[in-house]
Design an enzyme around this catalytic site. Structure first.
Site, PDB file in Angstrom:
ATOM      1  N   GLU A  53       3.643  -2.716 -23.080  1.00  0.00           N
ATOM      2  CA  GLU A  53       3.241  -3.571 -21.953  1.00  0.00           C
ATOM      3  C   GLU A  53       3.151  -5.001 -22.465  1.00  0.00           C
ATOM      4  O   GLU A  53       2.464  -5.265 -23.454  1.00  0.00           O
ATOM      5  CB  GLU A  53       1.892  -3.093 -21.401  1.00  0.00           C
ATOM      6  CG  GLU A  53       1.176  -4.062 -20.476  1.00  0.00           C
ATOM      7  CD  GLU A  53       1.998  -4.492 -19.255  1.00  0.00           C
ATOM      8  OE1 GLU A  53       2.490  -3.625 -18.528  1.00  0.00           O
ATOM      9  OE2 GLU A  53       2.136  -5.723 -19.045  1.00  0.00           O
ATOM     10  N   SER A  77      -2.695  -0.015 -16.880  1.00  0.00           N
ATOM     11  CA  SER A  77      -3.335   0.777 -15.834  1.00  0.00           C
ATOM     12  C   SER A  77      -4.474   0.042 -15.127  1.00  0.00           C
ATOM     13  O   SER A  77      -5.574   0.546 -15.028  1.00  0.00           O
ATOM     14  CB  SER A  77      -3.870   2.080 -16.463  1.00  0.00           C
ATOM     15  OG  SER A  77      -4.206   2.986 -15.444  1.00  0.00           O
ATOM     16  N   ALA A 120      -5.922  -2.068 -11.600  1.00  0.00           N
ATOM     17  CA  ALA A 120      -5.772  -1.904 -10.151  1.00  0.00           C
ATOM     18  C   ALA A 120      -5.366  -3.222  -9.518  1.00  0.00           C
ATOM     19  O   ALA A 120      -6.222  -3.980  -9.043  1.00  0.00           O
ATOM     20  CB  ALA A 120      -7.084  -1.400  -9.559  1.00  0.00           C
ATOM     21  N   CYS A 141      -4.045  -3.596  -6.766  1.00  0.00           N
ATOM     22  CA  CYS A 141      -4.392  -3.530  -5.344  1.00  0.00           C
ATOM     23  C   CYS A 141      -5.829  -4.002  -5.084  1.00  0.00           C
ATOM     24  O   CYS A 141      -6.175  -4.382  -3.974  1.00  0.00           O
ATOM     25  CB  CYS A 141      -4.237  -2.107  -4.815  1.00  0.00           C
ATOM     26  SG  CYS A 141      -2.641  -1.399  -5.188  1.00  0.00           S
ATOM     27  N   ASP A 153       8.282  -0.450  -8.360  1.00  0.00           N
ATOM     28  CA  ASP A 153       8.803  -1.548  -7.534  1.00  0.00           C
ATOM     29  C   ASP A 153      10.222  -1.962  -7.921  1.00  0.00           C
ATOM     30  O   ASP A 153      10.891  -2.656  -7.158  1.00  0.00           O
ATOM     31  CB  ASP A 153       7.900  -2.782  -7.671  1.00  0.00           C
ATOM     32  CG  ASP A 153       6.544  -2.593  -7.014  1.00  0.00           C
ATOM     33  OD1 ASP A 153       6.309  -1.509  -6.444  1.00  0.00           O
ATOM     34  OD2 ASP A 153       5.716  -3.526  -7.078  1.00  0.00           O
TER      35      ASP A 153
HETATM   36  P1  FAD Z   1       3.517  -2.955 -11.839  1.00  0.00           P
HETATM   37  O1  FAD Z   1       2.273  -2.302 -11.423  1.00  0.00           O
HETATM   38  O2  FAD Z   1       3.738  -4.378 -11.443  1.00  0.00           O
HETATM   39  O3  FAD Z   1       3.610  -2.864 -13.417  1.00  0.00           O
HETATM   40  C1  FAD Z   1       4.707  -3.367 -14.109  1.00  0.00           C
HETATM   41  C2  FAD Z   1       4.246  -3.788 -15.498  1.00  0.00           C
HETATM   42  O4  FAD Z   1       5.384  -3.896 -16.313  1.00  0.00           O
HETATM   43  C3  FAD Z   1       3.568  -5.141 -15.514  1.00  0.00           C
HETATM   44  O5  FAD Z   1       2.269  -5.043 -16.046  1.00  0.00           O
HETATM   45  C4  FAD Z   1       4.467  -5.994 -16.397  1.00  0.00           C
HETATM   46  O6  FAD Z   1       3.737  -6.861 -17.230  1.00  0.00           O
HETATM   47  C5  FAD Z   1       5.176  -4.939 -17.220  1.00  0.00           C
HETATM   48  N1  FAD Z   1       6.496  -5.370 -17.720  1.00  0.00           N
HETATM   49  C6  FAD Z   1       7.503  -5.884 -16.971  1.00  0.00           C
HETATM   50  N2  FAD Z   1       8.568  -6.127 -17.771  1.00  0.00           N
HETATM   51  C7  FAD Z   1       8.204  -5.772 -19.015  1.00  0.00           C
HETATM   52  C8  FAD Z   1       8.881  -5.809 -20.268  1.00  0.00           C
HETATM   53  N3  FAD Z   1      10.126  -6.280 -20.369  1.00  0.00           N
HETATM   54  N4  FAD Z   1       8.219  -5.363 -21.358  1.00  0.00           N
HETATM   55  C9  FAD Z   1       6.945  -4.893 -21.256  1.00  0.00           C
HETATM   56  N5  FAD Z   1       6.273  -4.854 -20.109  1.00  0.00           N
HETATM   57  C10 FAD Z   1       6.894  -5.285 -18.994  1.00  0.00           C
HETATM   58  N6  FAD Z   1       0.305  -1.417  -3.021  1.00  0.00           N
HETATM   59  C11 FAD Z   1      -0.246  -0.549  -2.153  1.00  0.00           C
HETATM   60  O7  FAD Z   1       0.327   0.515  -1.918  1.00  0.00           O
HETATM   61  N7  FAD Z   1      -1.435  -0.820  -1.531  1.00  0.00           N
HETATM   62  C12 FAD Z   1      -2.115  -1.968  -1.761  1.00  0.00           C
HETATM   63  O8  FAD Z   1      -3.196  -2.185  -1.197  1.00  0.00           O
HETATM   64  C13 FAD Z   1      -1.560  -2.907  -2.659  1.00  0.00           C
HETATM   65  N8  FAD Z   1      -2.190  -4.082  -2.892  1.00  0.00           N
HETATM   66  C14 FAD Z   1      -1.630  -4.954  -3.789  1.00  0.00           C
HETATM   67  C15 FAD Z   1      -2.296  -6.161  -4.039  1.00  0.00           C
HETATM   68  C16 FAD Z   1      -1.762  -7.062  -4.941  1.00  0.00           C
HETATM   69  C17 FAD Z   1      -2.468  -8.367  -5.187  1.00  0.00           C
HETATM   70  C18 FAD Z   1      -0.549  -6.758  -5.630  1.00  0.00           C
HETATM   71  C19 FAD Z   1       0.026  -7.723  -6.615  1.00  0.00           C
HETATM   72  C20 FAD Z   1       0.112  -5.581  -5.381  1.00  0.00           C
HETATM   73  C21 FAD Z   1      -0.418  -4.670  -4.463  1.00  0.00           C
HETATM   74  N9  FAD Z   1       0.225  -3.456  -4.181  1.00  0.00           N
HETATM   75  C22 FAD Z   1      -0.321  -2.576  -3.294  1.00  0.00           C
HETATM   76  C23 FAD Z   1       1.536  -3.134  -4.785  1.00  0.00           C
HETATM   77  C24 FAD Z   1       1.367  -2.232  -5.982  1.00  0.00           C
HETATM   78  O9  FAD Z   1       0.413  -2.774  -6.834  1.00  0.00           O
HETATM   79  C25 FAD Z   1       2.711  -2.064  -6.665  1.00  0.00           C
HETATM   80  O10 FAD Z   1       3.597  -1.467  -5.767  1.00  0.00           O
HETATM   81  C26 FAD Z   1       2.625  -1.223  -7.922  1.00  0.00           C
HETATM   82  O11 FAD Z   1       1.738  -1.761  -8.851  1.00  0.00           O
HETATM   83  C27 FAD Z   1       4.004  -1.109  -8.573  1.00  0.00           C
HETATM   84  O12 FAD Z   1       3.907  -0.406  -9.757  1.00  0.00           O
HETATM   85  P2  FAD Z   1       4.960  -0.636 -10.931  1.00  0.00           P
HETATM   86  O13 FAD Z   1       4.542   0.265 -12.035  1.00  0.00           O
HETATM   87  O14 FAD Z   1       6.321  -0.530 -10.418  1.00  0.00           O
HETATM   88  O15 FAD Z   1       4.792  -2.162 -11.349  1.00  0.00           O
END
Ligand code: FAD
Length: 574
Positions: A42, A48, A50, A52, A292
């Site tokens: 990371e 891990s 929140a 959200c 995402d």
């Molecule tokens: P993320 O949770 O974004 O995690 C990706 C991680 O990968 C990041 O920490 C990043 O630093 C890391 N990363 C990226 N590239 C690299 C790399 N090259 N090397 C190492 N690490 C890397 N969804 C809902 O369903 N309900 C909600 O109420 C909601 N509220 C939200 C509120 C906010 C303010 C935000 C920002 C998002 C919200 N979401 C909500 C959306 C939800 O948080 C995301 O859909 C979810 O976190 C996506 O998960 P992910 O694992 O794909 O990406």
């Protein structure tokens, strides 16, 4: 940490990105393979967490920051035997050699992997405007962003904030910053807030924002940021207005982080996300992707779609983690995009497709608009809610639903999402066996009412007309308003015949049975009763206005629909 069982070398599973999708994948992989070496990389300082919960932390509803840390690196190490490396950014992947390059404070390493799970998430969209890098212009993705914004809000005191983008994150921040005492201007390019809702439901959310003092500017674009001494002090809008402000929050949506995947030659799909199969496998052997950054399959259209929501990311992470560890897993189910947001005293949620999206996808989409109480009306505290349920007229399959109200919106939305997920028809809602006691619901829940209306239509007991269809309906139609004099006093539809339901049987001779009739009341129920009376008295063409004057009024307030229908609705409510 790898512990070979003697049956061959332990598998090394490397996960890139340690939040929703990545953390789920790593933890699940461990539950399937105790011998694997699992490395979680990371680039940020936390795993891990929140995201959200961030708006509620900034707004002071969540007071303890540590509560946002769902699981710490220590917990991952101790509970799951996962080698967590924060501050480690993966800079390239070589799928053929099964290696990656990772950069950290001490330099750069090459790390070999047997299975790789990509969970890099999505980056906030940032407009190309001078000044976006200023310290008082914020995008919010992680806890560092949250800390910066929270500090700025506290510094601003009773200042002013501009929020750009009226999606659910923009709306959450609008409420939270108001709660912190700031004046808030909310700028949205579209003609409505919350694009997941159809306009006549979105207007209720917009009105709630205004009621709480948010200055809502729909149909307006951010054109420029005016920076003075290093910070932005005003924003310029497309209508020419310049608004002084202390801080700007950009909540314009997100774009999938696909650079690593694209550079490594992984296939990307039509909407720009990483292409995956039902086990979250990418086009490169041994490489998975989740969250995402990927394209899921839409449960209604069957088409690839981005769905930047936490639920799909967590579920997909679990599946990828299992498959990476065991070479087998249940398949990822298609997604509906079920989402919900609280905006001050109102709750709004949607699942599946709205009417226009359903039509664009080739369905013969129809909608029922049904008001109802969240629990028995006679029990104190019943709150009104509005349900819009979209279905395919040809197959009667449910395509989508939207619910706006207060208490109980989440319950109806989740029931509808479940029904859609399992392929229910709109009529099936009539047969749901739901929990009921006066503080929780009604023996005939609003969901049942949707089912009853649909079933009655299918059985030919009545025909439904929507407010939009009514506005476009020309010709020789008799509009029959069966409400009461008290209700008529506040206005009725132009040319409407006013005859209360109680009077109808005695005065039916005033209507022409050979001409079409549209029955109208406040929400649709009395109009349906009137329709049944008329039908049994030999009126052949009788239609019930779904949602009644409530839907006419909402559509007119939203200024929605085609130009003709909007004008007609405006006329109607005058
Ligand atoms: P993320 O949770 O974004 O995690 C990706 C991680 O990968 C990041 O920490 C990043 O630093 C890391 N990363 C990226 N590239 C690299 C790399 N090259 N090397 C190492 N690490 C890397 N969804 C809902 O369903 N309900 C909600 O109420 C909601 N509220 C939200 C509120 C906010 C303010 C935000 C920002 C998002 C919200 N979401 C909500 C959306 C939800 O948080 C995301 O859909 C979810 O976190 C996506 O998960 P992910 O694992 O794909 O990406």
């Amino acid at each position: 940490m790898a512990r070979s069982t003697g049956a061959g070398p332990a598998r090394r599973i490397v996960v890139v990105g340690g939040v929703a999708g990545g953390a789920s994948a790593a933890a699940r992989a461990r539950r399937l393979d105790e011998t694997a070496e699992i490395v979680l990389l990371e680039r940020g300082p936390n795993v891990s967490f929140a995201n959200c919960g961030i708006p509620y932390y900034v707004g002071g509803e969540i007071t303890d920051r540590w509560r946002l840390l769902v699981a710490t690196p220590e917990r991952f190490r101790e509970w799951f035997g996962v080698d967590v490396r924060t501050g480690h950014e993966v800079v390239s992947i070589d799928p053929a050699a099964r290696t990656l390059r990772v950069r950290h404070a001490g330099g750069e390493d090459v790390l070999a992997w047997d299975r790789l799970v990509l969970a890099p998430g999505a980056a906030p969209v940032v407009p190309r405007l001078a000044g976006v890098g200023s310290p008082n212009v914020f995008t919010v993705r992680d806890l560092r962003d949250a800390d910066r914004l929270k500090a700025a809000v506290e510094r601003a005191g009773v200042g002013h904030a501009v929020i750009v983008g009226a999606g659910y994150i923009g709306l959450e921040f609008a409420e939270m910053l108001r709660r912190q005492g700031l004046d808030v201007t909310l700028v949205e390019r579209l003609p409505q807030v919350l694009r997941t809702l159809d306009p006549e439901l979105a207007v209720r959310v917009e009105e709630e924002l205004r009621r709480h003092g948010v200055d809502v500017r729909t149909g307006t674009t951010l054109e420029g940021l005016e920076a003075g001494t290093g910070v932005v002090h005003a924003v310029r809008l497309s209508d020419g207005e310049v608004i002084d402000t202390d801080l700007v929050v950009l909540a314009l949506g997100v774009k999938p982080e696909t650079r690593l995947a694209a550079d490594a030659g992984l296939a990307l799909g039509p909407s720009g996300g990483i292409v995956v199969d039902e086990f979250m496998r990418t086009s490169a052997p041994g490489v998975y992707a989740v969250g995402d950054a990927v394209e899921y399959t839409h449960a209604v259209t069957g088409k690839p779609t981005l769905m930047p929501l936490a639920g799909p990311a967590n579920r997909a992470g679990r599946i990828a983690g299992e498959h990476a560890a065991a070479d087998a897993a249940p398949s990822m189910s298609p997604v509906l995009g079920t989402s919900i947001v609280r905006v001050f005293g109102i709750v709004a949620g949607a699942t599946g497709l709205g009417v226009e999206a359903a039509r664009r996808a080739g369905f013969v989409a129809r909608a029922l608009f049904v008001p109802g109480n969240h629990h028995a009306g006679y029990y104190p505290g019943a709150e009104e809610m509005w349900l819009k349920v979209i279905y395919d007229d040809a197959t009667r399959r449910l395509l989508g639903a939207q619910v706006v109200g207060g208490e109980g919106v989440d319950k109806r939305l989740d029931v509808l999402a479940t029904a859609i997920r399992f392929g229910a028809r709109v009529d099936d809602l009539a047969s749901l066996d739901l929990a009921y006691a006066p503080p929780f619901g009604s023996a005939k829940d609003p969901l049942h009412m949707v089912g009853f209306i649909a079933e009655n239509e299918r059985r030919g007991l009545h025909r439904i007309i929507t407010a939009e269809e009514l506005a476009l309906l020309g010709g020789d139609v008799q509009i029959l308003d069966v409400r009461t004099p008290l209700e008529w006093a506040a206005g009725t539809l132009p040319g409407a015949i006013t005859m209360s339901l109680a009077e109808l049987r005695g005065r039916v001779g005033e209507l022409d049975a050979a001409r079409p009739v549209v029955t109208v009341c406040r929400g649709g129920q009395r109009a349906y009763y009137a329709t049944r009376i008329l039908r049994q008295l030999g009126f052949a063409d009788v239609r019930t206005l779904t949602g009644g004057m409530l839907s006419v009024d909402a559509l007119a307030r939203a200024g929605a629909g085609s130009a003709t229908s909007t004008t007609n609705l405006m006329e109607m409510t005058r």
